[in-house]
Scaffold this active site. Structure first.
Site, short mmCIF file in Angstrom:
data_model
loop_
_atom_site.label_atom_id
_atom_site.label_comp_id
_atom_site.label_asym_id
_atom_site.label_seq_id
_atom_site.Cartn_x
_atom_site.Cartn_y
_atom_site.Cartn_z
N SER A 157 0.84 -1.19 0.00
CA SER A 157 0.00 0.00 0.00
C SER A 157 0.88 1.26 0.00
CB SER A 157 -0.95 -0.04 1.20
OG SER A 157 -1.93 0.94 1.12
N ARG A 227 -11.80 6.10 10.25
CA ARG A 227 -11.37 4.71 10.18
C ARG A 227 -12.46 3.83 9.60
NH1 ARG A 227 -7.03 1.76 9.22
NH2 ARG A 227 -7.03 -0.24 10.33
N ASP A 322 -8.94 -6.29 -4.77
CA ASP A 322 -8.53 -4.99 -4.22
C ASP A 322 -9.06 -3.89 -5.13
OD1 ASP A 322 -7.30 -2.75 -3.22
OD2 ASP A 322 -5.25 -3.53 -3.34
N HIS A 355 -8.24 -4.98 -0.34
CA HIS A 355 -6.92 -4.38 -0.14
C HIS A 355 -6.20 -5.01 1.04
CE1 HIS A 355 -3.84 -1.38 -0.57
NE2 HIS A 355 -4.04 -0.89 0.64
N ASP A 356 -6.93 -5.42 2.06
CA ASP A 356 -6.31 -6.02 3.25
C ASP A 356 -5.62 -7.35 2.96
OD1 ASP A 356 -6.77 -4.03 5.05
OD2 ASP A 356 -8.39 -5.03 6.12
#
Length: 382
Positions: A157, A227, A322, A355-356
């Site tokens: 990232s 968040r 992602d 994405h994680d």
């Protein structure tokens, strides 16, 4: 509680705070006359100092990438699955350096540290930093550690952006750049998500224009909302559906505005936990660094020309679901590297976690990363 650590762990680690009196000129025009970096290291630097690997963290990361800080605190580092003896980043072969970037909130000089010029916390007076600034500070760190050239610079990232910037800013000081789940620049949609997160923080009445320290408070709600927005973008629709679906907490509609669905409860929990451990001014700084990153900016938006400055080899990894930093963005990088006649290996990993996924050790991901870095180890005699 077990009285021993996993055999493939780097074990107990102690962060170090390194102080630098060397002035650091920043892209914004300001200068940090002195500054600190918090660093952890794993493994042993070999005699010719050729086996060093730099780990660059993402937005909410820090220096604690592997191992444990104590036998009582059994939470491992954020990338412990990939760093350790026999793991893809093998500490039997590599000397691994992980740091908390400037502007961070885990000990390195940043908004929540004291400004030596005033004796007060920097707060919103801490200068805006860029990926280039981070890489410049990391180069000074390498000098301090006696490392002339990294065997590899690795990051996911925002960390991947740093790995790419290393290859362009210091082409003679990195042999391999591993760029994971990253992009050569943010799309307008990504910048928009970052702006929504920033607005959530700055519109919190406890933000006080960034001087919340002086008021003895924190913009918890704003940071929580920021968040929550970010977390949604890091996951895929499929992974959220598989984990939560439309499950109700009480198995019945309450016709109210409290968390009724499991996914609501999960997001609120993640947001609340984050708001207790992360600094709001740092969040603003980190997202702006993401926005500004664009290595092709100085070459008239010609990424091929920008990549021609690099001399190292590249491994680029993307993940199928992602959508924040999609495989198309990685392919854009790879195509520019090929056109610039750079050596590059590319893998798109089929993984459902969005994405994680770059933080989750799946067999193919581990195999790609491990095989590539095993070759790096052989090349540098590790």
């Amino acid at each position: 509680m077990p009285d021993s650590l996993p055999p493939d762990s780097v074990g107990l680690v102690t962060p170090q705070t390194l102080h630098f009196d060397e002035p650091l000129q920043l892209a914004c025009g300001q200068t940090l006359e002195s500054w600190d970096l918090v660093v952890e290291t794993y493994g042993t630097l070999n005699e010719n100092r050729s086996n060093a690997v730099l780990i660059c963290h993402a937005l909410s990361g820090n220096h604690h990438a592997a191992g444990y800080h104590s036998m009582e605190d059994r939470k491992p580092g954020w990338w412990d699955a990939c760093i350790g003896p026999g793991k893809p980043i093998d500490t039997n072969k590599f000397f691994v350096v992980s740091l908390n970037n400037l502007g961070g909130c885990h000990g390195s000089t940043g908004p929540n540290t004291v400004n030596p010029a005033t004796g007060e916390l920097y707060g919103p007076d801490f200068p805006v930093v860029t990926v280039q600034d981070w890489v410049n500070s990391q180069a000074i760190l390498a000098d301090r550690l006696g490392i002339d050239c990294w065997a590899a610079v690795v990051g996911g990232s925002l960390g991947g952006m740093q790995a790419m910037q290393w290859s362009l800013s210091y082409p003679d000081r990195v042999k391999h750049a591993v760029v994971i789940a990253s992009t050569p620049r943010l799309t307008a949609q990504n910048i928009a998500f970052n702006e929504v997160a920033r607005q959530a923080i700055t519109s919190d009445r406890e933000f006080h224009a960034g001087r919340y320290y002086e008021h003895g408070t924190l913009p918890r709600r704003g940071l929580m909302l920021a968040r929550m927005v970010g977390h949604i973008t890091y996951l895929s629709d499929a992974s959220m559906g598989e984990k939560f679906g439309r499950e109700l907490r009480e198995q019945a509609y309450q016709f109210g505005y409290d968390a009724e669905f499991q996914v609501e409860s999960y997001l609120r929990y993640q947001g609340e936990r984050f708001s207790e451990s992360f600094d709001a001014n740092t969040y603003l700084l980190m997202t702006r660094a993401l926005d500004y990153f664009d290595p092709a900016y100085e070459t008239g938006n010609d990424l091929v020309k920008a990549m021609a400055r690099a001399k190292c080899e590249f491994l680029v990894v993307s993940f199928s679901t992602d959508w924040r930093f999609s495989p198309a963005r990685s392919e854009e990088m790879v195509n520019a590297m090929i056109a610039a006649r750079r050596k590059v290996s590319y893998a798109e990993i089929d993984a459902p976690w969005g994405h994680d996924a770059f933080l989750i050790p799946t067999p193919r991901y581990n195999a790609v990363l491990g095989t590539y870095l095993a070759r790096v180890a052989r090349e540098v005699g590790a």
